[in-house]
Design an enzyme around this catalytic site. Structure first.
Site, mmCIF file in Angstrom:
data_model
loop_
_atom_site.group_PDB
_atom_site.id
_atom_site.type_symbol
_atom_site.label_atom_id
_atom_site.label_comp_id
_atom_site.label_asym_id
_atom_site.label_seq_id
_atom_site.Cartn_x
_atom_site.Cartn_y
_atom_site.Cartn_z
ATOM 1 N N LYS A 112 -16.789 -20.133 -38.965
ATOM 2 C CA LYS A 112 -17.137 -18.496 -38.947
ATOM 3 C C LYS A 112 -16.926 -18.720 -40.660
ATOM 4 O O LYS A 112 -15.463 -18.566 -41.231
ATOM 5 C CB LYS A 112 -15.727 -18.127 -37.766
ATOM 6 C CG LYS A 112 -15.739 -17.968 -36.125
ATOM 7 C CD LYS A 112 -14.569 -17.319 -35.686
ATOM 8 C CE LYS A 112 -15.187 -17.439 -34.534
ATOM 9 N NZ LYS A 112 -14.359 -16.768 -33.473
ATOM 10 N N ARG B 191 -8.348 -20.895 -42.776
ATOM 11 C CA ARG B 191 -7.651 -20.920 -42.262
ATOM 12 C C ARG B 191 -7.389 -22.654 -41.896
ATOM 13 O O ARG B 191 -7.939 -23.577 -41.830
ATOM 14 C CB ARG B 191 -7.768 -20.423 -40.392
ATOM 15 C CG ARG B 191 -6.963 -20.992 -39.250
ATOM 16 C CD ARG B 191 -7.183 -20.310 -37.557
ATOM 17 N NE ARG B 191 -8.419 -21.157 -37.384
ATOM 18 C CZ ARG B 191 -7.629 -22.543 -36.520
ATOM 19 N NH1 ARG B 191 -6.919 -22.042 -36.235
ATOM 20 N NH2 ARG B 191 -9.227 -22.982 -36.581
ATOM 21 N N ASP C 191 -1.359 -21.846 -39.935
ATOM 22 C CA ASP C 191 -1.716 -20.826 -38.496
ATOM 23 C C ASP C 191 -0.773 -21.164 -37.596
ATOM 24 O O ASP C 191 -0.330 -20.815 -36.456
ATOM 25 C CB ASP C 191 -2.893 -21.695 -37.241
ATOM 26 C CG ASP C 191 -4.023 -20.859 -36.639
ATOM 27 O OD1 ASP C 191 -3.900 -19.935 -36.192
ATOM 28 O OD2 ASP C 191 -4.562 -21.939 -35.519
ATOM 29 N N LEU D 187 -6.839 -18.011 -24.964
ATOM 30 C CA LEU D 187 -7.591 -19.038 -24.075
ATOM 31 C C LEU D 187 -8.886 -19.549 -24.805
ATOM 32 O O LEU D 187 -8.773 -17.942 -24.956
ATOM 33 C CB LEU D 187 -6.935 -18.558 -22.821
ATOM 34 C CG LEU D 187 -6.168 -18.520 -21.775
ATOM 35 C CD1 LEU D 187 -6.660 -17.505 -20.373
ATOM 36 C CD2 LEU D 187 -5.785 -19.815 -21.858
ATOM 37 N N GLY E 123 -8.909 -24.158 -27.716
ATOM 38 C CA GLY E 123 -7.423 -24.356 -27.586
ATOM 39 C C GLY E 123 -6.983 -23.512 -26.178
ATOM 40 O O GLY E 123 -7.571 -22.757 -27.077
ATOM 41 N N GLU F 77 -9.656 -12.897 -36.126
ATOM 42 C CA GLU F 77 -8.893 -13.783 -36.844
ATOM 43 C C GLU F 77 -8.984 -13.271 -38.205
ATOM 44 O O GLU F 77 -8.145 -13.393 -39.228
ATOM 45 C CB GLU F 77 -8.686 -15.512 -36.628
ATOM 46 C CG GLU F 77 -8.150 -15.425 -35.293
ATOM 47 C CD GLU F 77 -8.408 -17.300 -35.221
ATOM 48 O OE1 GLU F 77 -7.467 -17.943 -34.768
ATOM 49 O OE2 GLU F 77 -9.591 -17.938 -35.727
#
Length: 376
Positions: free
Chosen positions: A19, A65, A122, A185, A188, A357
């Site tokens: 993304k 990230r 993360d 959920l 991962g 995020e």
């Protein structure tokens, strides 16, 4: 001041997705100028990034990230030689994520050599886990190069959910929850246990393989199983790594690719058994988290599966009424966006909290810049 604004590129790579978002970032605000995403193999993601970079004007900073870099904080770190070496060092613990991240960093450095790049970690959320949650019952002398402890993952998503629930509680005229569980959920999956604003436990541990059942990862299994496969079935370490990271979880249980949408749509006995197993393992983790907290004031559910699959939310929370967790079934089925899911009779709040995020990465970058300004 206007001069303090920057255009920042967010580069958020998952195991099979990328993304991108170009954002106009000020001291305490931001807006998204442009965004795009791609799903595919590592090669396809690299090609997608290279194409997009050629069409974009260079930015002032890039935020990546980073899934695993050992024991790190929530403060973004400039990607110099030492930082890159650290990410490479921890790549064996995150083989689906770190190697791809390094390739994407190198691609940006090649096309925009003058642009500063930063890692947003993360696992930074879990740096202060209490010892009772951080350690394993193993000899301390083992693995000095990769110290054995619970590092935790999905920290950006869980922090985003925590912030969202704080805001939702205030807007609803409810007290901010002191005992809180965030459930992530997606491809991962993980669960994080909070007391006030401090994380006190989480399901993922030394690597992103542990904890809940995931799309292609088994989650927690008997350590005797990999020992058996290595010692008695003649499997190599590389073969075992591939099985545990790419061919386990829902993919193994349902016989498909592990995508929950496909599993739910299949409607076979095998797929229904896979869903039941997935939800029972999640419910067990929820029960354990509630026990650690001595009760629960709020639960939030986010991630691609958590946000878009009401049946999974219903099955996950089924049977928890005696623990004070009661889902409003009709509200759950119609839910979309940031909203409540709890029944009026529920002692615990239940919130649907889509994860952002991008906003969390920018928030941590803004905090870092503010700290630097104050230190001058």
């Amino acid at each position: 001041m206007q001069s303090e604004r920057q255009v920042v590129l967010i580069c958020n790579a998952g195991s099979s997705s990328l993304k991108l978002a170009a954002c106009d970032v000020g001291r305490d605000d931001f807006s998204v100028r442009w965004q795009n995403s791609c799903d595919g193999s590592a090669r396809e993601l690299r090609e997608f990034l290279a194409t997009e970079l050629r069409q974009l004007e260079p930015v002032q900073a890039v935020l990546h990230r980073i899934v695993h870099a050992g024991l790190v904080s929530e403060i973004p770190q400039r990607l110099d030689g030492d930082a890159l070496a650290r990410i490479a060092h921890w790549a064996p613990m995150a083989p689906l994520h770190n190697p791809l991240a390094l390739q994407l960093i190198a691609e940006i450095a090649q096309q925009w050599p003058q642009v500063s790049q930063f890692a947003v970690f993360d696992s930074g959320l879990y740096a202060q886990l209490p010892p009772v949650a951080a350690h394993f019952a193993l000899p301390k002398s083992l693995s000095p190069r990769w110290p054995l402890r619970r590092y935790g993952f999905h920290g950006l998503a869980h922090r985003s959910q925590w912030r969202g629930v704080q805001q939702l509680s205030v807007a609803a005229g409810l007290p901010a929850p002191r005992r809180f569980i965030s459930v992530q959920l997606g491809s991962g999956c993980s669960m994080t246990t909070w007391r006030d604003d401090q994380v006190i436990d989480t399901t993922m541990s030394f690597s992103p393989l542990d904890g809940l059942v995931m799309a292609t990862r088994a989650g927690s299994i008997d350590p005797g199983i990999p020992l058996h496969l290595l010692g008695n079935e003649g499997m190599t370490v590389d073969e075992l790594t591939t099985v545990l990271t790419e061919h386990s979880g829902l993919a193994a249980l349902s016989g498909g690719d592990g995508d929950m949408r496909s599993v739910l749509a299949a409607g076979t006995a095998e797929s229904e058994a896979a869903v039941a197993f997935y939800c029972q393992q999640g419910r067990k983790a929820l029960g354990a988290a509630i026990a650690v907290l001595g009760g629960v004031d709020a639960i939030s559910i986010g991630g691609g599966v958590g946000e878009h699959q009401p049946r999974i939310r219903e099955m996950l929370l089924a049977g928890l009424e005696e623990l004070g967790v009661t889902l409003d079934v009709e509200r759950n089925r119609k839910a979309s966006g940031m909203t409540s899911l709890h029944a009026d009779s529920s002692r615990s709040q239940i919130w649907l909290t889509p994860v952002n995020e991008t906003a969390e990465m920018i928030c941590q970058y803004q905090t870092m810049r503010q700290t630097l300004r104050e230190s001058r």
